[in-house]
Write a protein that holds these residues in place. Structure first.
Motif, PDB file in Angstrom:
ATOM      1  N   ARG A 184      -9.063  -6.919  -7.741  1.00 47.32           N
ATOM      2  CA  ARG A 184      -7.721  -6.744  -8.305  1.00 47.32           C
ATOM      3  C   ARG A 184      -7.177  -5.351  -8.006  1.00 47.32           C
ATOM      4  O   ARG A 184      -6.030  -5.196  -7.566  1.00 47.32           O
ATOM      5  N   ARG A 185      -7.984  -4.352  -8.249  1.00 50.17           N
ATOM      6  CA  ARG A 185      -7.500  -2.994  -8.072  1.00 50.17           C
ATOM      7  C   ARG A 185      -7.315  -2.627  -6.606  1.00 50.17           C
ATOM      8  O   ARG A 185      -6.369  -1.925  -6.247  1.00 50.17           O
ATOM      9  N   LEU A 186      -8.178  -3.130  -5.743  1.00 51.74           N
ATOM     10  CA  LEU A 186      -8.020  -2.801  -4.333  1.00 51.74           C
ATOM     11  C   LEU A 186      -6.827  -3.533  -3.726  1.00 51.74           C
ATOM     12  O   LEU A 186      -6.071  -2.946  -2.943  1.00 51.74           O
ATOM     13  N   ILE A 187      -6.629  -4.799  -4.100  1.00 59.96           N
ATOM     14  CA  ILE A 187      -5.457  -5.521  -3.588  1.00 59.96           C
ATOM     15  C   ILE A 187      -4.177  -4.889  -4.121  1.00 59.96           C
ATOM     16  O   ILE A 187      -3.188  -4.731  -3.387  1.00 59.96           O
ATOM     17  N   ALA A 188      -4.177  -4.498  -5.402  1.00 61.06           N
ATOM     18  CA  ALA A 188      -2.997  -3.834  -5.967  1.00 61.06           C
ATOM     19  C   ALA A 188      -2.699  -2.545  -5.208  1.00 61.06           C
ATOM     20  O   ALA A 188      -1.531  -2.236  -4.897  1.00 61.06           O
ATOM     21  N   LYS A 189      -3.748  -1.796  -4.888  1.00 57.58           N
ATOM     22  CA  LYS A 189      -3.542  -0.554  -4.143  1.00 57.58           C
ATOM     23  C   LYS A 189      -3.063  -0.846  -2.726  1.00 57.58           C
ATOM     24  O   LYS A 189      -2.170  -0.150  -2.207  1.00 57.58           O
ATOM     25  N   ALA A 190      -3.633  -1.853  -2.088  1.00 56.11           N
ATOM     26  CA  ALA A 190      -3.209  -2.205  -0.730  1.00 56.11           C
ATOM     27  C   ALA A 190      -1.743  -2.617  -0.717  1.00 56.11           C
ATOM     28  O   ALA A 190      -0.973  -2.192   0.163  1.00 56.11           O
ATOM     29  N   LEU A 191      -1.332  -3.439  -1.669  1.00 53.16           N
ATOM     30  CA  LEU A 191       0.072  -3.832  -1.746  1.00 53.16           C
ATOM     31  C   LEU A 191       0.967  -2.610  -1.919  1.00 53.16           C
ATOM     32  O   LEU A 191       2.012  -2.486  -1.269  1.00 53.16           O
ATOM     33  N   ALA A 192       0.539  -1.686  -2.780  1.00 49.60           N
ATOM     34  CA  ALA A 192       1.352  -0.504  -3.056  1.00 49.60           C
ATOM     35  C   ALA A 192       1.428   0.421  -1.851  1.00 49.60           C
ATOM     36  O   ALA A 192       2.523   0.845  -1.436  1.00 49.60           O
ATOM     37  N   GLU A 193       0.291   0.753  -1.261  1.00 47.93           N
ATOM     38  CA  GLU A 193       0.279   1.746  -0.188  1.00 47.93           C
ATOM     39  C   GLU A 193       0.781   1.183   1.138  1.00 47.93           C
ATOM     40  O   GLU A 193       1.444   1.890   1.905  1.00 47.93           O
ATOM     41  N   PHE A 194       0.473  -0.080   1.437  1.00 52.04           N
ATOM     42  CA  PHE A 194       1.016  -0.665   2.668  1.00 52.04           C
ATOM     43  C   PHE A 194       2.533  -0.854   2.559  1.00 52.04           C
ATOM     44  O   PHE A 194       3.255  -0.730   3.549  1.00 52.04           O
ATOM     45  N   SER A 195       3.026  -1.123   1.344  1.00 53.07           N
ATOM     46  CA  SER A 195       4.478  -1.191   1.145  1.00 53.07           C
ATOM     47  C   SER A 195       5.088   0.197   1.288  1.00 53.07           C
ATOM     48  O   SER A 195       6.139   0.372   1.917  1.00 53.07           O
ATOM     49  N   HIS A 196       4.427   1.198   0.715  1.00 53.73           N
ATOM     50  CA  HIS A 196       4.898   2.579   0.809  1.00 53.73           C
ATOM     51  C   HIS A 196       4.999   3.018   2.270  1.00 53.73           C
ATOM     52  O   HIS A 196       5.945   3.727   2.656  1.00 53.73           O
ATOM     53  N   GLU A 197       4.040   2.598   3.096  1.00 57.81           N
ATOM     54  CA  GLU A 197       4.043   2.993   4.507  1.00 57.81           C
ATOM     55  C   GLU A 197       4.835   2.016   5.384  1.00 57.81           C
ATOM     56  O   GLU A 197       4.799   2.109   6.606  1.00 57.81           O
ATOM     57  N   ARG A 198       5.533   1.084   4.729  1.00 55.63           N
ATOM     58  CA  ARG A 198       6.441   0.143   5.415  1.00 55.63           C
ATOM     59  C   ARG A 198       5.712  -0.739   6.431  1.00 55.63           C
ATOM     60  O   ARG A 198       6.260  -1.118   7.456  1.00 55.63           O
ATOM     61  N   LEU A 199       4.472  -1.045   6.106  1.00 59.47           N
ATOM     62  CA  LEU A 199       3.710  -1.986   6.914  1.00 59.47           C
ATOM     63  C   LEU A 199       3.961  -3.418   6.459  1.00 59.47           C
ATOM     64  O   LEU A 199       3.886  -4.353   7.252  1.00 59.47           O
ATOM     65  N   ILE A 200       4.217  -3.592   5.167  1.00 61.71           N
ATOM     66  CA  ILE A 200       4.549  -4.897   4.607  1.00 61.71           C
ATOM     67  C   ILE A 200       5.781  -4.738   3.728  1.00 61.71           C
ATOM     68  O   ILE A 200       6.140  -3.608   3.343  1.00 61.71           O
ATOM     69  N   GLU A 201       6.410  -5.855   3.387  1.00 61.19           N
ATOM     70  CA  GLU A 201       7.626  -5.798   2.579  1.00 61.19           C
ATOM     71  C   GLU A 201       7.615  -6.945   1.569  1.00 61.19           C
ATOM     72  O   GLU A 201       8.094  -8.047   1.860  1.00 61.19           O
ATOM     73  N   PRO A 202       7.059  -6.709   0.371  1.00 65.29           N
ATOM     74  CA  PRO A 202       7.125  -7.744  -0.666  1.00 65.29           C
ATOM     75  C   PRO A 202       8.580  -8.066  -1.009  1.00 65.29           C
ATOM     76  O   PRO A 202       9.469  -7.207  -0.890  1.00 65.29           O
ATOM     77  N   VAL A 203       8.811  -9.297  -1.455  1.00 66.15           N
ATOM     78  CA  VAL A 203      10.179  -9.715  -1.791  1.00 66.15           C
ATOM     79  C   VAL A 203      10.266  -9.969  -3.290  1.00 66.15           C
ATOM     80  O   VAL A 203       9.283 -10.366  -3.928  1.00 66.15           O
TER      81      VAL A 203
END
Length: 732
Positions: A184-203
């Motif tokens: 949970r914590r690693l996926i939450a961090k991945a979502l946050a940091e990959f979004s921050h670095e504009r690698l992914i874009e949650p909707v």
């Protein structure tokens, strides 16, 4: 922890209080008076087949009572066929006087380590009361298997066995609950940091967000900082699958995908271990000492997703050497030929060894060399990480050991504790002595953690130069800013790997340096904490910084302003006044706290992570740290390394916890930078620190591009990867 023979005459009051405590009712001595307790343990002392032990914490505090016995000479002999190598065991943890987390598990491991340290022991036998469900759980975690229930003279017992193999293979931290917590914590961090670095874009999705099959709640703050609520995650909780499915999106080279996934898996394993074993609350850590805080950290670098890999460590290595294990380590020492090595320090080499080792140990080392027909005058002394000696030096450098260019000596007397950087050790027996930083061929966060002897030739001179500059600056002195000098470096260069003339991981395996300790620099009422602790949340999600602010009695704004004066203002001044940049992330800063408020800081890791960004004259030995960069890159020393690298995470924690809104936090940052400009008008316009935007330098993109060596240390600025721009949160 350690076990010593119980002396019932000396320890009677202690043992009587323990065995008669209400929590100890399964021990069967609730109504016993002191005379009965004395008689019982004198009987054990007189029995050659039964022994009683007092367990001591690492500071000598009595913590538990243990008994070992030969089952063949006990009541158990009538209930099962005793095997050679069986050893019976009882353990009683002292009733707690202050809250401490994870003690029972640590005691159980200590006692079983003690039992199996005897090579004759193959199986440990226990017979706890069937009503004692708590100890049954602890036994199962350690590898015990219940065989059946038996009737003893005073109880119905669970006859249980733990073989040596079962204990060595026990992984209590790899439970479904602990690994789910880690996922949970690693996926939450991945979502946050990959979004921050504009690698992914949650909707957006209802009151939250969606990315692929995952839905979650999140809050967004300045600097495009995402705080994802891990408890809100719905969908497949598989961090490895999540990463693997994004390989092309993340730009991971196919040949390095396995390596990156291994770092992710190791990070998960480390998080599960911490979740299971580290149970300190944020409120407890408010009052904890320096090394207790260091061991309690549950997170690595705040920006990197794969931040706790430690590829190369096995399970027992992790428990022996990881900082969160908190176990004391005695470093191994080797002698290396002076003609095939280097030593650099401003003080005489002999004085350095005498300070670190003492006359008695030096004399012992010299006698060891003479016993092998060697002249001590031809050698110098180098500390080695125990893992490195076992896994690398004795194998990878076997010819050098055989020809006595490297001579194994002994473990040192002082005990050390590993720091967050894995390879750096704090002296717990003599806290005023230097840290020791060792080479270790473990892959962690994009690098093999070696040390290059040739690169370190300049380390002590660089540190002396920086320390002189800092101490001579009135502004830095007023802020209490200091650096911890790396005062001596040593390395072996006589191996075949160096003779090839090519730099590689193999030329960085046998070296060390010494860094001064901050402990002697403390005044009365001051204490130390790694700055990384300000981003720490305990296993229940409570933030240490929130607890510190509450305990300080300061307003949140007043506390943050004091922190920024101690940390941010000196960094800004170094940049503007001297074109001097550090790598000021959380693990590289040590806070000095007074009444739970940061008053000043020490910067460390000067030799590898400092740069002078102008053409000022430098001594030849220091010239390595000069880099030629644009003003825009100079500004990133603040925008990327401080704002984006640390402060955005702190601002998010304080806002989410309802302590201080993010806009107010960044207003305080703006006030701090403006305050420096007002006090130093001649420096105010040198760089545009209030520009509307700055280039977005991305850390994870570096690691994803090359997880084996994400940055060229000889051209760090040229290694940067950018993804557009970020709005400056302090823009005018």
């Amino acid at each position: 922890m350690r076990l010593v023979p119980l002396d019932i005459d000396r320890d009677l009051g202690l043992v009587h209080a323990w065995v008669t405590h209400p929590r100890s009712h399964f021990w069967g001595m609730q109504d016993a008076g002191p005379d009965r307790v004395r008689a019982e343990y004198r009987r054990i002392a007189e029995n050659p087949h039964h022994h009683a032990w007092l367990g001591l914490d690492d500071d000598g505090t009595p913590l538990f009572l243990a008994e070992t016995y030969d089952p063949a000479h006990s009541e158990l002999a009538a209930h099962y066929p005793v095997r050679p190598g069986d050893l019976g065991m009882h353990v009683l943890v002292a009733p707690p006087t202050t809250p401490r987390s994870g003690v029972t598990s640590a005691v159980m491991r200590t006692v079983l380590d003690f039992c199996f340290a005897d090579p004759r022991v193959e199986r440990v036998v226990v017979e706890p009361d069937v009503r004692n469900a708590a100890i049954a759980r602890k036994n199962a975690e350690a590898g015990f298997v219940e065989e059946r229930q038996i009737e003893l003279h005073d109880k119905v017992a669970r006859l249980s066995f733990c073989t040596r193999g079962a204990y060595e293979m026990s992984t209590p931290h790899l439970s479904p609950a602990a690994i789910e917590h880690a996922h949970r914590r690693l996926i939450a961090k991945a979502l946050a940091e990959f979004s921050h670095e504009r690698l992914i874009e949650p909707v957006p999705d209802g009151d939250g967000y969606r990315f692929g099959e995952l839905t979650f709640r999140a809050r967004r703050f300045p600097l495009e900082h995402w705080v994802v609520d891990p408890h809100s995650l719905r969908g497949p909780l598989d961090a490895l699958g999540f990463i693997a499915g994004l390989r092309e999106t993340l730009g991971i080279p196919e040949k390095l995908l396995g390596t990156y996934l291994e770092e992710i898996s190791a990070t998960l394993a480390g998080a599960a271990w911490k979740h299971h074993h580290r149970r300190e609350t944020a409120e407890e850590l408010v009052h904890a000492d320096f090394q207790a805080i260091e061991a309690a950290m549950t997170e690595g670098h705040p920006g990197f997703v794969a931040n706790n890999g430690r590829i190369g460590f096995g399970l027992r290595d992790h428990e022996a050497y990881a900082p969160e294990a908190g176990r004391p380590v005695r470093l191994r020492w080797v002698a290396i030929r002076k003609s095939e090595s280097l030593f650099v320090s401003a003080r005489p080499e002999e004085d350095h060894y005498r300070d670190e080792l003492g006359d008695e140990t030096l004399d012992r080392f010299e006698r060891k060399l003479r016993s092998e027909g060697l002249d001590p005058g031809d050698y110098r002394y180098l500390p080695v990480h125990p893992w490195q000696w076992e896994h690398k030096i004795a194998v990878t450098f076997a010819p050098d050991v055989a020809r006595r260019a490297i001579v194994p000596l002994d473990a040192g007397l002082d005990r050390y504790r590993a720091q967050q950087s894995i390879r750096t050790f704090f002296n717990v027996d003599r806290p005023d002595r230097d840290y020791v930083k060792t080479a270790i061929a473990v892959q962690n966060m994009g690098f093999l953690r070696g040390l290059s002897p040739r690169y370190m030739r300049a380390t002590p001179p660089i540190n002396e130069w920086v320390a002189e500059l800092v101490s001579g600056d009135d502004e830095l002195r007023a802020c209490g800013f200091g650096v911890l000098r790396e005062r001596a470096a040593i390395g072996y260069t006589g191996d075949a790997y160096h003779r090839t003339g090519t730099s590689s991981a193999y030329t960085k395996m046998l070296a060390a340096l010494w860094r001064e300790s901050p402990v002697p620099m403390l005044a009365a009422g001051e204490r130390l904490s790694t700055m990384a602790s300000l981003l720490h949340r305990d296993r229940w999600g409570d933030a240490l910084v929130t607890a510190l602010i509450k305990a300080s009695g300061q307003t949140p704004a007043g506390w943050v302003a004091a922190y920024l004066r101690a940390y941010l203002r000196p960094v800004v001044h170094c940049l503007l006044a001297h074109d001097l940049a550090f790598m000021p992330h959380g693990e590289n800063l040590i806070l000095v706290l007074e009444n739970h408020v940061p008053r000043r800081v020490f910067m460390k890791d000067i030799g590898e992570e400092v740069a002078v960004m102008n053409d000022r004259p430098l001594p030849p030995a220091v010239a390595r740290i000069r880099i030629d960069v644009t003003d825009e890159i100079k500004e990133l020393a603040l925008f990327t390394d401080v704002f984006d690298g640390f402060l955005r995470h702190l601002a998010g924690i304080l806002d989410v916890d309802g302590v201080l809104p993010a806009d107010e936090f960044w207003g305080l940052v703006r006030d701090c930078v403006r305050g420096h400009a007002a006090d130093h008008p001649a420096l105010a316009g040198r760089l545009d620190l209030f520009r509307p935007t700055f280039r977005h330098s991305c850390l994870n993109r570096l690691q994803l591009r090359d997880t084996l060596q994400m940055v060229d240390l000889t051209d760090q600025a040229g290694s940067l990867i950018f993804a557009g721009t970020l709005d400056n949160p302090i823009a005018s």
